[in-house]
Motif scaffolding. Sequence first.
Motif, PDB file in Angstrom:
ATOM      1  N   GLU A  28       0.921  -1.182  -0.037  1.00  0.00           N
ATOM      2  CA  GLU A  28       0.040   0.097  -0.034  1.00  0.00           C
ATOM      3  C   GLU A  28       0.872   1.344   0.158  1.00  0.00           C
ATOM      4  O   GLU A  28       0.524   2.025  -0.698  1.00  0.00           O
ATOM      5  CB  GLU A  28      -0.935   0.128   1.297  1.00  0.00           C
ATOM      6  CG  GLU A  28      -1.723   1.299   1.257  1.00  0.00           C
ATOM      7  CD  GLU A  28      -2.715   1.248   2.472  1.00  0.00           C
ATOM      8  OE1 GLU A  28      -3.511   2.115   2.716  1.00  0.00           O
ATOM      9  OE2 GLU A  28      -2.696   0.522   3.260  1.00  0.00           O
ATOM     10  N   ALA A  31       2.062   1.721  -3.585  1.00  0.00           N
ATOM     11  CA  ALA A  31       1.076   1.863  -4.585  1.00  0.00           C
ATOM     12  C   ALA A  31       0.243   2.991  -4.651  1.00  0.00           C
ATOM     13  O   ALA A  31       0.099   3.868  -5.675  1.00  0.00           O
ATOM     14  CB  ALA A  31       0.021   0.712  -4.556  1.00  0.00           C
ATOM     15  N   VAL A  32      -0.214   3.679  -3.461  1.00  0.00           N
ATOM     16  CA  VAL A  32      -0.713   4.816  -3.207  1.00  0.00           C
ATOM     17  C   VAL A  32       0.037   6.016  -3.523  1.00  0.00           C
ATOM     18  O   VAL A  32      -0.455   6.840  -4.467  1.00  0.00           O
ATOM     19  CB  VAL A  32      -1.518   4.905  -1.946  1.00  0.00           C
ATOM     20  CG1 VAL A  32      -1.778   6.275  -1.522  1.00  0.00           C
ATOM     21  CG2 VAL A  32      -2.387   3.998  -1.357  1.00  0.00           C
ATOM     22  N   TYR A  35       0.456   5.984  -7.725  1.00  0.00           N
ATOM     23  CA  TYR A  35      -0.788   6.398  -8.390  1.00  0.00           C
ATOM     24  C   TYR A  35      -1.092   7.884  -8.180  1.00  0.00           C
ATOM     25  O   TYR A  35      -1.471   8.686  -9.241  1.00  0.00           O
ATOM     26  CB  TYR A  35      -2.080   5.743  -8.201  1.00  0.00           C
ATOM     27  CG  TYR A  35      -1.719   4.404  -8.820  1.00  0.00           C
ATOM     28  CD1 TYR A  35      -1.739   4.262 -10.278  1.00  0.00           C
ATOM     29  CD2 TYR A  35      -1.825   2.884  -8.099  1.00  0.00           C
ATOM     30  CE1 TYR A  35      -1.563   2.731 -10.897  1.00  0.00           C
ATOM     31  CE2 TYR A  35      -1.566   1.916  -8.700  1.00  0.00           C
ATOM     32  CZ  TYR A  35      -1.554   1.644 -10.056  1.00  0.00           C
ATOM     33  OH  TYR A  35      -1.258   0.474 -10.608  1.00  0.00           O
ATOM     34  N   SER A  36      -0.735   8.519  -7.159  1.00  0.00           N
ATOM     35  CA  SER A  36      -0.840   9.741  -6.766  1.00  0.00           C
ATOM     36  C   SER A  36       0.027  10.582  -7.518  1.00  0.00           C
ATOM     37  O   SER A  36      -0.298  11.762  -8.381  1.00  0.00           O
ATOM     38  CB  SER A  36      -0.580  10.277  -5.403  1.00  0.00           C
ATOM     39  OG  SER A  36      -1.693   9.653  -4.424  1.00  0.00           O
ATOM     40  N   GLU A  39      -1.227  10.557 -11.269  1.00  0.00           N
ATOM     41  CA  GLU A  39      -2.303  11.501 -11.586  1.00  0.00           C
ATOM     42  C   GLU A  39      -1.869  12.867 -11.772  1.00  0.00           C
ATOM     43  O   GLU A  39      -2.427  13.632 -12.610  1.00  0.00           O
ATOM     44  CB  GLU A  39      -3.506  11.282 -10.358  1.00  0.00           C
ATOM     45  CG  GLU A  39      -4.032  10.148 -10.388  1.00  0.00           C
ATOM     46  CD  GLU A  39      -5.190   9.922  -9.110  1.00  0.00           C
ATOM     47  OE1 GLU A  39      -4.867  11.225  -8.373  1.00  0.00           O
ATOM     48  OE2 GLU A  39      -5.366   9.335  -8.722  1.00  0.00           O
ATOM     49  N   THR A  67      -5.575  -3.055  -0.666  1.00  0.00           N
ATOM     50  CA  THR A  67      -6.662  -2.113  -1.033  1.00  0.00           C
ATOM     51  C   THR A  67      -6.605  -2.002  -2.543  1.00  0.00           C
ATOM     52  O   THR A  67      -5.977  -2.556  -3.399  1.00  0.00           O
ATOM     53  CB  THR A  67      -6.130  -0.604  -0.411  1.00  0.00           C
ATOM     54  OG1 THR A  67      -4.651  -0.514  -1.175  1.00  0.00           O
ATOM     55  CG2 THR A  67      -5.574  -0.430   0.943  1.00  0.00           C
ATOM     56  N   GLU A  69      -5.932   0.088  -4.635  1.00  0.00           N
ATOM     57  CA  GLU A  69      -4.746   0.601  -5.397  1.00  0.00           C
ATOM     58  C   GLU A  69      -3.667  -0.786  -5.247  1.00  0.00           C
ATOM     59  O   GLU A  69      -2.724  -0.607  -6.391  1.00  0.00           O
ATOM     60  CB  GLU A  69      -4.255   1.846  -4.509  1.00  0.00           C
ATOM     61  CG  GLU A  69      -4.972   3.058  -4.591  1.00  0.00           C
ATOM     62  CD  GLU A  69      -5.781   3.276  -3.423  1.00  0.00           C
ATOM     63  OE1 GLU A  69      -6.303   4.313  -3.178  1.00  0.00           O
ATOM     64  OE2 GLU A  69      -5.966   2.306  -2.745  1.00  0.00           O
ATOM     65  N   CYS A  70      -3.748  -1.345  -4.210  1.00  0.00           N
ATOM     66  CA  CYS A  70      -2.661  -2.458  -4.175  1.00  0.00           C
ATOM     67  C   CYS A  70      -3.106  -3.680  -5.353  1.00  0.00           C
ATOM     68  O   CYS A  70      -2.167  -4.120  -6.071  1.00  0.00           O
ATOM     69  CB  CYS A  70      -2.938  -3.081  -2.954  1.00  0.00           C
ATOM     70  SG  CYS A  70      -2.029  -2.308  -1.403  1.00  0.00           S
ATOM     71  N   LYS A  72      -4.642  -2.882  -8.065  1.00  0.00           N
ATOM     72  CA  LYS A  72      -4.482  -2.128  -9.430  1.00  0.00           C
ATOM     73  C   LYS A  72      -3.109  -2.291  -9.817  1.00  0.00           C
ATOM     74  O   LYS A  72      -2.669  -2.593 -10.962  1.00  0.00           O
ATOM     75  CB  LYS A  72      -5.111  -0.597  -9.391  1.00  0.00           C
ATOM     76  CG  LYS A  72      -4.737  -0.081 -10.636  1.00  0.00           C
ATOM     77  CD  LYS A  72      -5.141   1.614 -10.412  1.00  0.00           C
ATOM     78  CE  LYS A  72      -4.892   2.312 -11.706  1.00  0.00           C
ATOM     79  NZ  LYS A  72      -5.171   3.668 -11.418  1.00  0.00           N
ATOM     80  N   PHE A  73      -2.114  -2.302  -8.714  1.00  0.00           N
ATOM     81  CA  PHE A  73      -0.820  -2.115  -8.869  1.00  0.00           C
ATOM     82  C   PHE A  73      -0.314  -3.333  -9.511  1.00  0.00           C
ATOM     83  O   PHE A  73       0.670  -3.680 -10.150  1.00  0.00           O
ATOM     84  CB  PHE A  73      -0.123  -1.662  -7.403  1.00  0.00           C
ATOM     85  CG  PHE A  73       1.495  -1.229  -7.646  1.00  0.00           C
ATOM     86  CD1 PHE A  73       1.868   0.040  -7.831  1.00  0.00           C
ATOM     87  CD2 PHE A  73       2.343  -2.350  -7.288  1.00  0.00           C
ATOM     88  CE1 PHE A  73       3.173   0.306  -8.166  1.00  0.00           C
ATOM     89  CE2 PHE A  73       3.511  -1.862  -7.455  1.00  0.00           C
ATOM     90  CZ  PHE A  73       4.127  -0.508  -7.758  1.00  0.00           C
ATOM     91  N   LYS A 219      -1.607   8.029   2.205  1.00  0.00           N
ATOM     92  CA  LYS A 219      -2.337   8.842   1.168  1.00  0.00           C
ATOM     93  C   LYS A 219      -1.963  10.320   1.634  1.00  0.00           C
ATOM     94  O   LYS A 219      -1.916  11.307   1.019  1.00  0.00           O
ATOM     95  CB  LYS A 219      -3.823   8.653   1.407  1.00  0.00           C
ATOM     96  CG  LYS A 219      -4.641   9.322   0.566  1.00  0.00           C
ATOM     97  CD  LYS A 219      -6.325   9.005   0.512  1.00  0.00           C
ATOM     98  CE  LYS A 219      -7.005   9.783  -0.640  1.00  0.00           C
ATOM     99  NZ  LYS A 219      -6.840  11.194  -0.283  1.00  0.00           N
TER     100      LYS A 219
END
Length: 238
Positions: A28, A31-32, A35-36, A39, A67, A69-70, A72-73, A219
């Motif tokens: 997590e 990954a979080v 992706y931040s 973006e 999560t 995000e995990c 997705k990663f 996050k």
Amino acid sequence: MTKIAILCTSATTFGKSAEKKPTGVWLEEIAVPYYSMMEKKFSVDFFSIKGGEIPIDAGSRGEGFYTPECVKFDKDDTAQALMKTSKGLSELNVEEYDGVFLPGGHGCCTDFYQNQELAKTIEQFLTAKKAVALDCHAPIALLSCKKADGTTPLVSGMSVTGFSDEEEGHVGMQEEVPALIEKEMVAQGAKYSKAEGAWGAHAVVEGTLVTGQNPASSKVCVEKFVELLALTQTQVVN
């Protein structure tokens, strides 16, 4: 374009016992932030202490931790390619990056702790007034960092956080880690703070340094990191 280095542990095991505990980076926490940054259209390079494939703590894929995000990663071909081909710490040129983000995981207790090369790299980013973020167990690296005088602990007098002693107790690893982050930060004169309850999200900013308390803090930690990046880059332009 904003250029960021994500720097991870290379350790697959940790602990003081003869039988080492399996570990790696906490999913997590990479990954979080990743992706931040995506973006925001940042350019992101992956680094690790040794380079090569970055290990992931299997526990971070467990129930309650895995999560969206995990998930997705794990299915992201680009992210997975980056994870398998990270550059080594020795290849990280501070001048080439606007900031560095260090995810946690107990692997940090093996190769972030008392790592003088890593401490020097963090010091160089901070001296250059560039954004530095460390989450969860990654702040253990700060225990080896010094202020400009070369002797005073970096965290002395600074507002910081990291994996709490209570949380370490909850996961039963207080006897395995080389240092309790909260205890040692306080011993070095830091203004340590934490969420009101264990496992709550909490991140602190001091200058261009951001520290996060635990996986749930990834996050808010990256949000504060991104805010710092915008501020530091504006100052550089002006």
